[in-house]
Design a protein around this motif. Structure first.
Motif, short mmCIF file in Angstrom:
data_model
loop_
_atom_site.label_atom_id
_atom_site.label_comp_id
_atom_site.label_asym_id
_atom_site.label_seq_id
_atom_site.Cartn_x
_atom_site.Cartn_y
_atom_site.Cartn_z
N GLY A 88 -10.87 12.20 -3.16
CA GLY A 88 -9.50 12.62 -2.89
C GLY A 88 -8.99 13.55 -3.97
O GLY A 88 -9.32 13.39 -5.14
N ARG A 92 -15.71 2.84 2.43
CA ARG A 92 -15.21 4.13 1.95
C ARG A 92 -16.31 5.18 1.93
O ARG A 92 -16.41 5.99 1.02
CB ARG A 92 -14.58 3.99 0.55
CG ARG A 92 -13.51 2.93 0.52
CD ARG A 92 -13.02 2.58 -0.84
NE ARG A 92 -14.04 2.40 -1.85
CZ ARG A 92 -14.85 1.35 -1.94
NH1 ARG A 92 -14.81 0.38 -1.04
NH2 ARG A 92 -15.74 1.27 -2.91
N GLY A 136 1.82 12.12 -1.69
CA GLY A 136 1.40 11.59 -0.41
C GLY A 136 1.51 10.08 -0.36
O GLY A 136 1.56 9.40 -1.39
N THR A 137 1.56 9.55 0.84
CA THR A 137 1.65 8.10 1.02
C THR A 137 0.31 7.56 1.49
O THR A 137 -0.37 8.18 2.31
CB THR A 137 2.73 7.75 2.05
OG1 THR A 137 2.39 8.33 3.32
CG2 THR A 137 4.08 8.26 1.59
N LEU A 138 -0.06 6.41 0.97
CA LEU A 138 -1.29 5.75 1.37
C LEU A 138 -0.96 4.30 1.69
O LEU A 138 -0.73 3.50 0.78
CB LEU A 138 -2.33 5.84 0.26
CG LEU A 138 -3.78 5.59 0.69
CD1 LEU A 138 -4.73 6.35 -0.21
CD2 LEU A 138 -4.11 4.12 0.68
N ARG A 198 3.31 12.58 5.95
CA ARG A 198 2.77 11.56 5.05
C ARG A 198 3.15 11.86 3.60
O ARG A 198 2.32 11.78 2.70
CB ARG A 198 1.25 11.45 5.21
CG ARG A 198 0.82 11.04 6.61
CD ARG A 198 -0.67 10.95 6.72
NE ARG A 198 -1.07 10.59 8.08
CZ ARG A 198 -2.32 10.47 8.49
NH1 ARG A 198 -3.31 10.67 7.62
NH2 ARG A 198 -2.60 10.15 9.73
N ARG A 245 -14.65 2.55 6.86
CA ARG A 245 -13.41 2.40 6.08
C ARG A 245 -13.55 1.32 5.02
O ARG A 245 -13.03 1.45 3.91
CB ARG A 245 -12.24 2.11 7.02
CG ARG A 245 -11.73 3.33 7.77
CD ARG A 245 -10.49 3.02 8.57
NE ARG A 245 -10.79 2.24 9.76
CZ ARG A 245 -11.12 2.76 10.94
NH1 ARG A 245 -11.19 4.07 11.07
NH2 ARG A 245 -11.38 1.99 11.97
N THR A 304 -1.04 10.44 -4.73
CA THR A 304 -0.65 9.47 -3.72
C THR A 304 -0.02 8.25 -4.36
O THR A 304 -0.29 7.90 -5.51
CB THR A 304 -1.87 9.00 -2.89
OG1 THR A 304 -2.85 8.45 -3.78
CG2 THR A 304 -2.47 10.15 -2.11
N ASP A 344 -9.00 1.93 -1.65
CA ASP A 344 -8.76 3.11 -0.83
C ASP A 344 -8.01 4.20 -1.59
O ASP A 344 -8.14 5.38 -1.27
CB ASP A 344 -7.98 2.74 0.44
CG ASP A 344 -8.85 2.04 1.47
OD1 ASP A 344 -10.04 2.36 1.52
OD2 ASP A 344 -8.34 1.18 2.19
N GLN A 345 -7.22 3.81 -2.56
CA GLN A 345 -6.47 4.81 -3.31
C GLN A 345 -7.21 5.30 -4.55
O GLN A 345 -7.13 6.48 -4.90
CB GLN A 345 -5.11 4.24 -3.73
CG GLN A 345 -4.21 5.29 -4.40
CD GLN A 345 -2.85 4.74 -4.75
OE1 GLN A 345 -2.68 3.53 -4.85
NE2 GLN A 345 -1.88 5.62 -4.95
N ALA A 400 0.77 4.09 -3.28
CA ALA A 400 0.49 3.04 -2.30
C ALA A 400 1.81 2.52 -1.73
O ALA A 400 2.74 2.19 -2.47
CB ALA A 400 -0.28 1.90 -2.97
#
Length: 686
Positions: A101, A316, A203-205, A134, A313, A105, A95-96, A107
């Motif tokens: 994107g 992705r 940012g936070t993921l 976030r 999700r 970010t 996801d990261q 994790a």
């Protein structure tokens, strides 16, 4: 390409790596004696599987590590920084590091996932994050404390290409600081600290329920293999009680099957919509067993509705069509079922259309108020920024007496309170459960009253507390600094005001409470019409009320009560339409429901678009559909001159939904094309 792991969940296509950051360097920070190939050295497998270039950086201290990364990194492409001693599965990184994107970010992991006492030191990086924005606001190291920490960083930082030059500069400066020579300071912690304190937005993921080891510290995920943990993490967070503990366990089983059979999320969404419409069709048949079947299908549609997002999700892969279908499908199913039940009630001789209208109005009000309040909170907290300080400063900008350890785990009482509040908000799964229970009673009035009372309680619960805080000024409200005079913010778009109110706002400016007075005046017109009042008086009241609303609603809406406006105007329009149509025969009152359902659909669509794309409806829509103010004036005039309201509302509902749906579909597709045209961070568009 696909990952060479056992196929616990899905097929090769479901587990495939898309390669969004392929070729970017992953700098694996290591302690002396932990080079590649050493027994204690970093595992290169995940980075090779993600098509990244693993570069092991072995240094004596943080200063040497940061200097080496700053010297080796290219300023033109994204990079990944990995903490020493990190052990993590490839599936946890997708996801990261393997989705579109353009943001920098890190994790993050919930503190409750850490093994051991949360008050004890941990090898994970201590953070304070802002959940609304976030963003990381404060970072801890062995020599820097964090006030009121909330989470930890797993140890994976992705720096977007646009931020790399500034990141390299900050790391060079940090490498020269005295704290960088401290042997106890982790180079990853210092690198992240330098970015946050240097003004780079990190940012936070949320990492999800994965097992992660870093040094001697461990964070435990859910049961099963990394791919099974990934499936568990594909469930959307923040669901209500019924969804979390009943619906999602079922949907994940179905998702696991669908991932192995190449199900399309959009097809799943359409299937859920179809099941919901079939349930409504069965409910329209006055038969006990069709109602039982409708209850089963409604819950089935809810389960299937969760599957599309979980598949998207997990893979992705997201589409504008899927986002649009998912956004509007829930309302279509819910409104259709309420209408079907009201239809049966009228066939039985019961006066159920007004109750169905009330249910529609309350459900929509509840959501409009909720979304507008979140916009308000976002603007309220937009002034809260990360702690910008020199790297060597031992403390952040928090209060001196603040907590410096992770928050303790929730007690049983706190968990009960948390889930009780969730249920009180009455999210969609709880509403569908109430509808299903109502269907099992085989009584239209019972079902409609059940949903009306439940939503009314939820509305009082949320509106009451939030309004009290706003009026008392204890919620820290500040107008959004990003919306300038004359510009439209999200709340202006959600108000759905048309030409009449906008022109009035240019003529005269009044404080926000005047808008609420105007709404009451329009509602008085509805009451007057329902009581066979004089037509001229009704029209005059509507015009005066609309003008008052317009005077108080010059963009941008920045008053501390502006978040109430969208729901108040919706209630006003619904109340006026109901009053004008009050004397329609019971079987013909369906047109009121249809008309208001079309307007409500548009209001939901605007909210979803602002939330998911940041783009409002096209300006011409409020011109063609007149906005809530113009529609109210037009309906009042038509009623006053004796035009039958049944065809006006019926054909009006059809015209509105055609305009709204056509413009919405076009806007979503245009947004999707624009996203496809944007370059992915760290790569050159070709």
């Amino acid at each position: 390409m696909s990952l060479a792991l056992q196929p616990f969940v899905g097929d090769d296509a479901a587990r495939a790596v898309h390669g969004y950051d392929a070729g970017a360097a992953a700098y694996l920070l290591a302690r002396p004696g932990q080079g590649a190939g050493e027994p204690s050295g970093p595992d290169l497998t995940p980075w090779h599987e993600l098509s990244l270039r693993p570069v092991v950086v072995t240094a004596a201290d943080a200063a040497e590590a940061l200097a080496e990364v700053a010297a080796a990194a290219s300023p033109d492409e994204a990079l990944v920084l990995v903490a020493p001693g990190l052990r993590i599965a490839t599936a946890a990184l997708l996801d990261q590091l393997d989705r579109p994107g353009e943001a920098t970010t890190v994790a993050t992991i919930e503190g409750t996932a850490l093994q051991g006492d949360p008050h004890e030191p941990t090898d994970f990086t201590i953070l304070r994050i802002d959940r609304d924005q976030r963003l990381v606001h404060s970072v801890g190291t062995a020599r820097q404390t964090v006030s009121d920490p909330t989470n930890v960083a797993a140890g994976v930082l992705r720096v977007a290409a646009a931020d790399v030059p500034e990141a390299l500069r900050l790391w060079r400066e940090a490498a020269e600081s005295p704290v960088a020579r401290d042997a106890d300071v982790d180079p990853f912690d210092l690198a992240l600290l330098a970015l946050v304190r240097g003004g780079v937005r990190v940012g936070t993921l949320p990492l999800g329920p994965f097992d992660v080891d870093r040094g001697s510290s461990t964070a435990l995920g859910s049961h099963g293999s990394p791919w099974q943990q990934r499936l568990r993490g594909a469930s959307r967070g923040g669901d209500g009680f019924f969804s979390t503990f009943c619906i999602r366990p079922l949907s994940r089983r179905l998702t696991g099957f669908g991932l192995g059979h190449d199900w399309s999320p959009n097809v799943v969404t359409l299937t859920s919509l179809g099941l919901g419409l079939v349930a409504a069709g069965l409910a329209a048949v006055d038969n006990r067993w069709t109602w039982v079947a409708a209850a089963v299908l409604l819950i089935t549609a809810l389960v299937v509705d969760c599957v599309d997002g979980e598949i998207a999700r997990f893979r992705r892969k997201f589409s504008a069509l899927g986002a649009w279908l998912d956004a509007v499908g829930d309302r279509v199913k819910e409104y259709s079922l309420i209408a079907a039940v009201a239809w049966v009630g009228v066939a039985r001789g019961e006066d159920t259309w007004w109750l169905a209208v009330l249910a529609l109005v309350l459900v929509t009000t509840r959501h409009l108020e909720d979304y507008a309040y979140f916009d308000r909170i976002r603007s309220t907290r937009a002034h809260v920024t990360p702690d910008l300080l020199p790297v060597d400063a031992p403390h952040d900008l928090g209060d001196a007496g603040s907590r410096t350890t992770l928050p303790p785990r929730q007690t049983r009482r706190q968990r009960v309170v948390f889930w009780t509040k969730k249920v009180m908000h009455l999210p969609i799964a709880e509403r569908y459960l109430l509808l299903a229970i109502g269907l099992l009673t085989f009584e239209p009035l019972v079902l409609l009253w059940l949903i009306v009372v439940a939503v009314a309680i939820a509305l009082v619960w949320t509106q009451g507390g939030r309004t009290a805080k706003a009026l008392l000024g204890v919620d820290g409200f500040r107008p959004s600094p990003s919306v300038l005079a004359g510009q439209w913010g999200d709340m202006d778009h959600q108000a759905d005001l048309g030409p009449v109110a906008r022109v009035a706002g240019r003529v005269l400016r009044a404080p926000m409470p005047v808008a609420f007075v105007g709404a009451l005046v329009v509602l008085a017109a509805g009451v007057t019409a329902a009581r066979d009042g004089r037509a001229v008086l009704v029209v005059a009241l509507v015009v005066v009320g609309v003008l008052l609303v317009g005077f108080a609603c010059r963009p941008p809406l920045r008053d501390r009560l502006a978040w109430q406006l969208s729901s108040v105007l919706w209630l006003t329009e619904a109340g006026l339409v109901t009053g004008l149509a009050w004397h329609l025969d019971s079987p013909r009152r369906w047109v009121v429901f249809a008309y208001l359902a079309a307007v409500a659909w548009h209001r939901y669509d605007v909210v979803y678009r602002l939330r998911d794309t940041g783009l409002p409806a096209a300006p011409w829509v409020t011109l063609v559909t007149l906005g809530t103010d113009g529609r109210m004036v037009l309906l009042a005039v038509l009623w006053a001159v004796g035009v039958p309201l049944e065809p006006v509302l019926g054909w009006g509902a059809l015209a509105l939904i055609v305009v709204y749906a056509a413009e919405s579909a076009s806007a979503w597709l245009t947004w999707a094309r624009g996203r496809r045209a944007q370059p992915v961070a760290g790569k050159v568009a070709t």
